[in-house]
Structure formats: C-alpha cells, structure tokens
Design a protein around this motif. Structure first.
Motif, PDB file in Angstrom:
ATOM      1  N   PHE A   1      21.017 -11.375 -79.731  1.00 29.48           N
ATOM      2  CA  PHE A   1      22.000 -10.759 -78.854  1.00 29.48           C
ATOM      3  C   PHE A   1      21.354 -10.468 -77.509  1.00 29.48           C
ATOM      4  O   PHE A   1      20.189 -10.089 -77.457  1.00 29.48           O
ATOM      5  CB  PHE A   1      22.527  -9.451 -79.444  1.00 29.48           C
ATOM      6  N   PRO A   2      22.113 -10.591 -76.405  1.00 26.53           N
ATOM      7  CA  PRO A   2      21.561 -10.204 -75.100  1.00 26.53           C
ATOM      8  C   PRO A   2      21.234  -8.714 -75.098  1.00 26.53           C
ATOM      9  O   PRO A   2      21.902  -7.913 -75.738  1.00 26.53           O
ATOM     10  CB  PRO A   2      22.707 -10.486 -74.112  1.00 26.53           C
ATOM     11  N   THR A   3      20.173  -8.358 -74.388  1.00 27.45           N
ATOM     12  CA  THR A   3      19.824  -6.940 -74.274  1.00 27.45           C
ATOM     13  C   THR A   3      20.893  -6.242 -73.432  1.00 27.45           C
ATOM     14  O   THR A   3      21.546  -6.864 -72.602  1.00 27.45           O
ATOM     15  CB  THR A   3      18.450  -6.774 -73.592  1.00 27.45           C
ATOM     16  N   PRO A   4      21.094  -4.949 -73.661  1.00 26.07           N
ATOM     17  CA  PRO A   4      22.081  -4.212 -72.867  1.00 26.07           C
ATOM     18  C   PRO A   4      21.691  -4.235 -71.387  1.00 26.07           C
ATOM     19  O   PRO A   4      20.513  -4.148 -71.050  1.00 26.07           O
ATOM     20  CB  PRO A   4      22.008  -2.799 -73.406  1.00 26.07           C
ATOM     21  N   ASN A   5      22.675  -4.370 -70.519  1.00 23.34           N
ATOM     22  CA  ASN A   5      22.407  -4.338 -69.075  1.00 23.34           C
ATOM     23  C   ASN A   5      21.978  -2.929 -68.687  1.00 23.34           C
ATOM     24  O   ASN A   5      22.597  -1.957 -69.087  1.00 23.34           O
ATOM     25  CB  ASN A   5      23.656  -4.725 -68.272  1.00 23.34           C
ATOM     26  N   GLN A   6      20.939  -2.849 -67.911  1.00 23.54           N
ATOM     27  CA  GLN A   6      20.440  -1.564 -67.435  1.00 23.54           C
ATOM     28  C   GLN A   6      20.868  -1.377 -65.992  1.00 23.54           C
ATOM     29  O   GLN A   6      20.522  -2.174 -65.141  1.00 23.54           O
ATOM     30  CB  GLN A   6      18.902  -1.519 -67.538  1.00 23.54           C
ATOM     31  N   GLU A   7      21.678  -0.369 -65.731  1.00 26.36           N
ATOM     32  CA  GLU A   7      22.118  -0.082 -64.362  1.00 26.36           C
ATOM     33  C   GLU A   7      21.153   0.910 -63.744  1.00 26.36           C
ATOM     34  O   GLU A   7      20.815   1.910 -64.335  1.00 26.36           O
ATOM     35  CB  GLU A   7      23.527   0.502 -64.352  1.00 26.36           C
ATOM     36  N   SER A   8      20.727   0.619 -62.528  1.00 24.90           N
ATOM     37  CA  SER A   8      19.868   1.573 -61.823  1.00 24.90           C
ATOM     38  C   SER A   8      20.733   2.387 -60.874  1.00 24.90           C
ATOM     39  O   SER A   8      21.675   1.893 -60.287  1.00 24.90           O
ATOM     40  CB  SER A   8      18.763   0.844 -61.068  1.00 24.90           C
TER      41      SER A   8
END
Length: 111
Positions: free
Chosen positions: A103-110
């Motif tokens: 699975f793709p890793t969760p997107n990390q928002e900065s």
C-alpha cells in the motif's frame, strides 16, 4: 457482524510476477497448505494455475510489516474454508497461505 465473501481464485503454479518483498522462512512454510505465485493476491485467470476454487475467507493475520520508499508492505497468513474445486484437483477443504500486500504510505502534509 462478520462479512463472509465467496471468492473465485486460482492457486498458481510458477509464473512471472514481481518479486516478493518478504521471504517466508522454512519454519513458517509448514504452517500453510497452499501458495500463490510470489505470495500475491490470487486473481481469477492470472496465468497458469494448479487448481481453480471458490472459497470463503475466515481468517487474515498480519505477521510482519515494513516500509520501503513510498510503500508499506505487510505479510499475512490467510485462511479460507468451504473450498469447492472448479478446475483441477485439490483434496483440501480449507486453504491456508501467505499473502503479501503493498500500500502507498500515507501522504504527510507539512504545515
């Protein structure tokens, strides 16, 4: 409430798929009675197979997980019951095998 889904899948013989992330240790190999090519999801009609069956999943146990690049990988032990052979020969009424999911890793928002 537990959902039971009947699936149609092929227990694969050796075919060309992406190499698995996990190598199943010999000690764990004896805990299963079936396998899919490279521990991939058993899709209907995906290449050569030894038997085609319908079955109901009743157990999915995550064993180990890792992250590589932009993907999380998990190795599961999965069990199916009520096995009915559609094509080929198979004596087992319950199948247990290893399944690797990516699975793709969760997107990390900065922010």
């Amino acid at each position: 409430m537990k959902t039971i889904a009947t699936i149609l899948f092929a227990l694969a013989a050796a075919t060309a798929f992406a190499a698995p992330m996990f190598e199943v240790m010999p000690e764990l190999a004896g805990q299963v009675n079936a396998q899919t090519t490279n521990n991939a999801i058993p899709w209907y009609g995906a290449g050569k197979y030894d038997a085609m069956v319908t079955a109901q999943q009743d157990n999915l146990v995550p064993l180990v997980g890792t992250r590589q690049g932009d993907y999380d990988y998990t190795l599961y032990r999965v069990r199916f019951h009520n096995v009915k052979v559609i094509e080929g020969e198979l004596q087992e009424k319950e199948l247990t095998f290893y399944l690797e999911r990516r699975f793709p890793t969760p997107n990390q928002e900065s922010g």
